[in-house]
Scaffold this motif. Sequence first.
Motif, PDB file in Angstrom:
ATOM      1  N   LEU A 103      41.755  67.998 -33.542  1.00  0.00           N
ATOM      2  CA  LEU A 103      40.390  67.797 -34.018  1.00  0.00           C
ATOM      3  C   LEU A 103      39.428  67.545 -32.862  1.00  0.00           C
ATOM      4  CD1 LEU A 103      38.614  67.488 -36.543  1.00  0.00           C
ATOM      5  CD2 LEU A 103      39.157  65.068 -36.518  1.00  0.00           C
ATOM      6  N   PHE A 104      39.847  66.783 -31.871  1.00  0.00           N
ATOM      7  CA  PHE A 104      38.978  66.487 -30.741  1.00  0.00           C
ATOM      8  C   PHE A 104      38.821  67.674 -29.790  1.00  0.00           C
ATOM      9  CE2 PHE A 104      40.164  61.928 -31.580  1.00  0.00           C
ATOM     10  CZ  PHE A 104      38.919  61.603 -32.102  1.00  0.00           C
ATOM     11  N   GLN A 105      39.751  68.604 -29.790  1.00  0.00           N
ATOM     12  CA  GLN A 105      39.701  69.759 -28.904  1.00  0.00           C
ATOM     13  C   GLN A 105      39.179  71.020 -29.584  1.00  0.00           C
ATOM     14  OE1 GLN A 105      40.298  69.658 -25.644  1.00  0.00           O
ATOM     15  NE2 GLN A 105      40.669  67.454 -25.856  1.00  0.00           N
ATOM     16  N   LEU A 106      38.721  70.925 -30.821  1.00  0.00           N
ATOM     17  CA  LEU A 106      38.312  72.118 -31.558  1.00  0.00           C
ATOM     18  C   LEU A 106      37.212  72.910 -30.864  1.00  0.00           C
ATOM     19  CD1 LEU A 106      38.268  71.125 -35.330  1.00  0.00           C
ATOM     20  CD2 LEU A 106      39.698  72.789 -34.211  1.00  0.00           C
ATOM     21  N   SER A 107      36.230  72.233 -30.327  1.00  0.00           N
ATOM     22  CA  SER A 107      35.086  72.947 -29.764  1.00  0.00           C
ATOM     23  C   SER A 107      35.423  73.661 -28.460  1.00  0.00           C
ATOM     24  CB  SER A 107      33.929  71.976 -29.543  1.00  0.00           C
ATOM     25  OG  SER A 107      34.323  70.963 -28.642  1.00  0.00           O
ATOM     26  N   SER A 108      36.460  73.241 -27.770  1.00  0.00           N
ATOM     27  CA  SER A 108      36.794  73.857 -26.485  1.00  0.00           C
ATOM     28  C   SER A 108      37.918  74.886 -26.576  1.00  0.00           C
ATOM     29  CB  SER A 108      37.173  72.769 -25.470  1.00  0.00           C
ATOM     30  OG  SER A 108      38.357  72.121 -25.887  1.00  0.00           O
ATOM     31  N   LEU A 109      38.441  75.144 -27.755  1.00  0.00           N
ATOM     32  CA  LEU A 109      39.554  76.095 -27.902  1.00  0.00           C
ATOM     33  C   LEU A 109      39.027  77.497 -28.149  1.00  0.00           C
ATOM     34  CD1 LEU A 109      41.941  74.073 -30.242  1.00  0.00           C
ATOM     35  CD2 LEU A 109      42.194  74.438 -27.798  1.00  0.00           C
ATOM     36  N   ASP A 110      39.684  78.482 -27.544  1.00  0.00           N
ATOM     37  CA  ASP A 110      39.365  79.859 -27.888  1.00  0.00           C
ATOM     38  C   ASP A 110      40.201  80.273 -29.102  1.00  0.00           C
ATOM     39  OD1 ASP A 110      41.761  79.868 -26.551  1.00  0.00           O
ATOM     40  OD2 ASP A 110      41.383  81.725 -25.451  1.00  0.00           O
ATOM     41  N   LEU A 111      39.982  81.481 -29.569  1.00  0.00           N
ATOM     42  CA  LEU A 111      40.624  81.918 -30.815  1.00  0.00           C
ATOM     43  C   LEU A 111      42.142  81.994 -30.686  1.00  0.00           C
ATOM     44  CD1 LEU A 111      40.213  82.904 -33.701  1.00  0.00           C
ATOM     45  CD2 LEU A 111      40.071  85.220 -32.805  1.00  0.00           C
ATOM     46  N   ARG A 112      42.638  82.512 -29.579  1.00  0.00           N
ATOM     47  CA  ARG A 112      44.094  82.669 -29.415  1.00  0.00           C
ATOM     48  C   ARG A 112      44.787  81.308 -29.353  1.00  0.00           C
ATOM     49  NH1 ARG A 112      47.283  85.165 -24.315  1.00  0.00           N
ATOM     50  NH2 ARG A 112      49.344  85.099 -25.262  1.00  0.00           N
ATOM     51  N   THR A 113      44.264  80.402 -28.552  1.00  0.00           N
ATOM     52  CA  THR A 113      44.869  79.083 -28.417  1.00  0.00           C
ATOM     53  C   THR A 113      44.783  78.301 -29.719  1.00  0.00           C
ATOM     54  OG1 THR A 113      44.147  79.089 -26.114  1.00  0.00           O
ATOM     55  CG2 THR A 113      44.876  76.992 -27.022  1.00  0.00           C
TER      56      THR A 113
END
Length: 97
Positions: free
Chosen positions: A33-43
Amino acid sequence: MTHTQIKQRKADNLQKAFLWLIIIDYVLLSFFLFQLSSLDLRTGTMISLLLIFYNGLLAFFCFHRANRIDDSYIIYPIISAILLAFICFLYFFFLVA
């Protein structure tokens, strides 16, 4: 066994390990939840699939493990974790990615 013997029975090591797996599930979901904004689609897709697999295994073990009457409290955190994961996945795939 009488009712007093059942009340005095302590949780076995497998039960304690299962409860720790539930806590780890919430920690993993909070990291996601805390990393949602920094993740790309594949990851994000790979992490989502791994969390779905982990929650599926926990749900499977939960319904096999909670066969006694006094073990029904295990079901509620698993169901709430699955709902939280579903909301996180919807948020990621429709609003972030």
